[in-house]
Write a protein that holds these residues in place. Structure first.
Motif, PDB file in Angstrom:
ATOM      1  N   ASP A   1      34.333  36.986  42.579  1.00  0.00           N
ATOM      2  CA  ASP A   1      35.048  38.191  43.014  1.00  0.00           C
ATOM      3  C   ASP A   1      36.078  37.833  44.077  1.00  0.00           C
ATOM      4  O   ASP A   1      37.200  38.342  44.073  1.00  0.00           O
ATOM      5  CB  ASP A   1      34.066  39.225  43.573  1.00  0.00           C
ATOM      6  N   TYR A   2      35.695  36.938  44.969  1.00  0.00           N
ATOM      7  CA  TYR A   2      36.607  36.504  46.022  1.00  0.00           C
ATOM      8  C   TYR A   2      37.807  35.777  45.434  1.00  0.00           C
ATOM      9  O   TYR A   2      38.960  36.013  45.828  1.00  0.00           O
ATOM     10  CB  TYR A   2      35.858  35.587  46.985  1.00  0.00           C
TER      11      TYR A   2
ATOM     12  N   ALA B   1      32.352  35.490  53.976  1.00  0.00           N
ATOM     13  CA  ALA B   1      32.157  36.631  53.082  1.00  0.00           C
ATOM     14  C   ALA B   1      30.687  37.008  53.111  1.00  0.00           C
ATOM     15  O   ALA B   1      29.813  36.148  53.009  1.00  0.00           O
ATOM     16  CB  ALA B   1      32.586  36.286  51.656  1.00  0.00           C
TER      17      ALA B   1
ATOM     18  N   ILE C   1      29.824  31.979  52.161  1.00  0.00           N
ATOM     19  CA  ILE C   1      29.194  33.252  51.811  1.00  0.00           C
ATOM     20  C   ILE C   1      27.823  33.296  52.473  1.00  0.00           C
ATOM     21  O   ILE C   1      26.933  32.513  52.151  1.00  0.00           O
ATOM     22  CB  ILE C   1      29.063  33.403  50.286  1.00  0.00           C
TER      23      ILE C   1
ATOM     24  N   ASP D   1      36.890  31.597  56.247  1.00  0.00           N
ATOM     25  CA  ASP D   1      36.615  32.985  55.883  1.00  0.00           C
ATOM     26  C   ASP D   1      35.125  33.126  55.597  1.00  0.00           C
ATOM     27  O   ASP D   1      34.554  32.335  54.839  1.00  0.00           O
ATOM     28  CB  ASP D   1      37.429  33.376  54.639  1.00  0.00           C
TER      29      ASP D   1
ATOM     30  N   LEU E   1      35.503  28.854  52.505  1.00  0.00           N
ATOM     31  CA  LEU E   1      34.778  30.100  52.276  1.00  0.00           C
ATOM     32  C   LEU E   1      33.288  29.843  52.420  1.00  0.00           C
ATOM     33  O   LEU E   1      32.724  28.974  51.754  1.00  0.00           O
ATOM     34  CB  LEU E   1      35.070  30.646  50.871  1.00  0.00           C
TER      35      LEU E   1
ATOM     36  N   ASP F   1      29.744  36.890  44.014  1.00  0.00           N
ATOM     37  CA  ASP F   1      30.535  37.056  45.230  1.00  0.00           C
ATOM     38  C   ASP F   1      31.687  36.052  45.269  1.00  0.00           C
ATOM     39  O   ASP F   1      32.815  36.390  45.633  1.00  0.00           O
ATOM     40  CB  ASP F   1      29.656  36.850  46.468  1.00  0.00           C
TER      41      ASP F   1
ATOM     42  N   LYS G   1      40.450  37.977  43.936  1.00  0.00           N
ATOM     43  CA  LYS G   1      41.287  38.683  44.913  1.00  0.00           C
ATOM     44  C   LYS G   1      42.212  37.738  45.660  1.00  0.00           C
ATOM     45  O   LYS G   1      43.282  38.143  46.126  1.00  0.00           O
ATOM     46  CB  LYS G   1      40.393  39.415  45.920  1.00  0.00           C
ATOM     47  N   ASP G   2      41.804  36.481  45.780  1.00  0.00           N
ATOM     48  CA  ASP G   2      42.520  35.540  46.640  1.00  0.00           C
ATOM     49  C   ASP G   2      43.652  34.803  45.931  1.00  0.00           C
ATOM     50  O   ASP G   2      44.562  34.299  46.579  1.00  0.00           O
ATOM     51  CB  ASP G   2      41.529  34.515  47.208  1.00  0.00           C
TER      52      ASP G   2
END
Length: 267
Positions: free
Chosen positions: A219-220, A207, A182, A205, A180, A216, A223-224
């Motif tokens: 939050d990711y 973001a 960001i 990914d 990830l 951020d 959801k993940d």
């Protein structure tokens, strides 16, 4: 054999991290050094003549009870209790940096305890001083399979040796790795660090940030449903920037999942 160091203060948070560590590494051959350190300087005001003996006896009784339970529940694991009189951060860091351990596993309290934890207490002090991989387990977090590990990667450089502990966990749990990043846009700056984990076949990914990197990130993660978050700590690097403000600091170590902190090693 995997060797881990588990600092313990006999709190529910520390004991929970201890139990998480066992589930994380079993059924591998496992040796766990369970370390309790005490420093009587913090008790000087009590003016107790034999305070060292009192504290050590109390710690010994608690350690004996904990070891009896753990050995009964996990007879296949080698537990080595250790009680020493020393300041906790110094004692844990010295053992962690000895080269005898693959990981240090510690618990941390949630947001309400974060300011205290990171403004000079044990977890924050160890992370800032040790060179050993550290796994930080959130309060009350229960082990779940590591089907996916999120690697939050900044633009900082690190060597292949840095990610060996991550690869150990990936291999053991057959985890998928998701990198990830960001940022405002895709970047080629990740090419070198990505080359060190190419054999893990990570997905990537991007973001788009809101300006609050840590929010951020969390939050990711919510959801993940990842089982573990991995970060590399470099001098004035990505994790340093995340910890730059107390609010961000609280959010980072109130992660919804356990956090693996790797310390960048030279090429």
């Amino acid at each position: 054999m995997i060797k881990i160091l588990v600092p313990i203060d006999f709190s529910e948070t520390a004991t929970n991290a201890f139990e998480y560590a066992i589930e994380l590494f079993r059924p591998s051959a496992l040796e766990v050094v369970v370390l309790h350190s005490y420093d009587t300087r913090s008790h000087a005001a009590l003016l107790m003549k034999n305070i060292d003996a009192v504290i050590e006896r109390d710690a010994s009784n608690k350690m004996d009870k904990l070891m009896q339970r753990m050995r009964a529940e996990h007879p296949d694991i080698s537990f080595k209790p250790k009680i020493i009189k020393h300041q906790a951060v110094t004692a844990i860091t010295a053992l962690g940096d000895s080269g005898d351990f693959d990981f240090i596993v510690m618990g941390t309290k949630g947001a309400s305890g974060l300011k205290e934890v990171f403004m000079g207490s044990i977890t924050g002090g160890i992370i800032s001083k040790t060179t050993a991989p550290v796994i930080v387990v959130p309060e009350n977090y229960r082990f779940r399979p590591l089907n996916e590990i999120v690697f939050a990667m900044g633009n900082d450089s690190f060597s292949h040796a840095t990610v060996i502990p991550l690869k150990l966990l990936v291999k053991k749990h057959k985890s998928k790795v998701k990198v990830l990043h960001i940022a405002d846009k895709k970047t080629s700056d990740l090419d070198v660090p990505l080359s060190h984990i190419a054999d893990l076949n990570p997905s990537i990914d991007y973001a788009f940030g809101t300006g609050n990197t840590n929010k951020d990130l969390n939050d990711y993660l919510m959801k993940d449903f990842a089982g573990l978050l991995c970060m590399v700590r470099t001098k004035k690097g990505f994790i340093e920037r995340l910890l730059g403000e107390s609010v961000t600091l609280k959010q980072t170590f109130n992660s919804p999942v356990p956090l693996l902190i790797l310390h960048a090693k030279p090429d």
